[in-house]
Design an enzyme around this catalytic site. Sequence first.
Site, PDB file in Angstrom:
ATOM      1  CG  ASP A 122       6.893 -16.140 -16.867  1.00  0.00           C
ATOM      2  OD1 ASP A 122       5.893 -16.782 -16.481  1.00  0.00           O
ATOM      3  OD2 ASP A 122       6.849 -14.953 -17.225  1.00  0.00           O
TER       4      ASP A 122
ATOM      5  CG  ASN B 104      10.231 -16.726 -23.475  1.00  0.00           C
ATOM      6  OD1 ASN B 104       9.094 -17.108 -23.745  1.00  0.00           O
ATOM      7  ND2 ASN B 104      10.562 -16.266 -22.282  1.00  0.00           N
TER       8      ASN B 104
ATOM      9  CB  ALA C 253      10.223 -12.471 -21.899  1.00  0.00           C
TER      10      ALA C 253
END
Length: 252
Positions: free
Chosen positions: A41, A111, A153
Amino acid sequence: MRIGFSVADRSDAQLAYQRLKARYGEAPLEEADYVVALGGDGSMLDALHAIMPRHTPVYGMNYGSVGFLMNDAHEDQLIERLKAAKPAHISPLRMRGEDMAGGKFEALAINEVSLLRQTRQTAKVRILVDGTLRLEELAADGVLLATPTGSTAYNLSAHGPILPIGSQLLALTPISAFRPRRWRGAVLRHTCLVRFEMIEAEKRPVAAVADNMEFRQARWVEIAEAPEISLTLLFDPDRALDERVLIEQFSN
């Protein structure tokens, strides 16, 4: 079809890159029709940051440990897979702030933006949303604001909520909160402006982190979505991101 590659510094990803380049050719990122990210990722985030001015679609192949944003690492029929892939469109967060020396900083986060204590001292943070004071003092290891893409995450590890892709929401999540101990965070509209002000900033230094960009000794930080920037992630039909988010919500 011109394909560019963004490759992690891992031996398996590097070997796969050599095979794929020999098989499908390679174009510079600024000229590519598609970018293929090889790694985990983190490699996907690196690729998205690299192509951000050009909005090139990015297709990930998992040669990392987690790979939530990646597809399976099959090297056959890459052209066909790119053509059949389903897009997910996201916008990053824009972080602006000031450090203790008066220096200004700015970065984009796909993110999350995290505020993290730099020393043994607990961070103390005041939180405002759209100019309204919502929390006078959070004492914690830190606090973060996550996009739907980032909600699985660091946000999930901090016990924040999983947000479906396209939900137009943001997750505001404390990290190891000491006071108020029972505050679990908030789910906010994606249009909100969130401001963090450090309390006793010299005694309790805090770092502001936007994905992989870190700024030390922050005095205040403001975060808002950057709607003028649209990024496209590509997923195989059987690995659509919204379906993977749904599966994650029902996993143990």
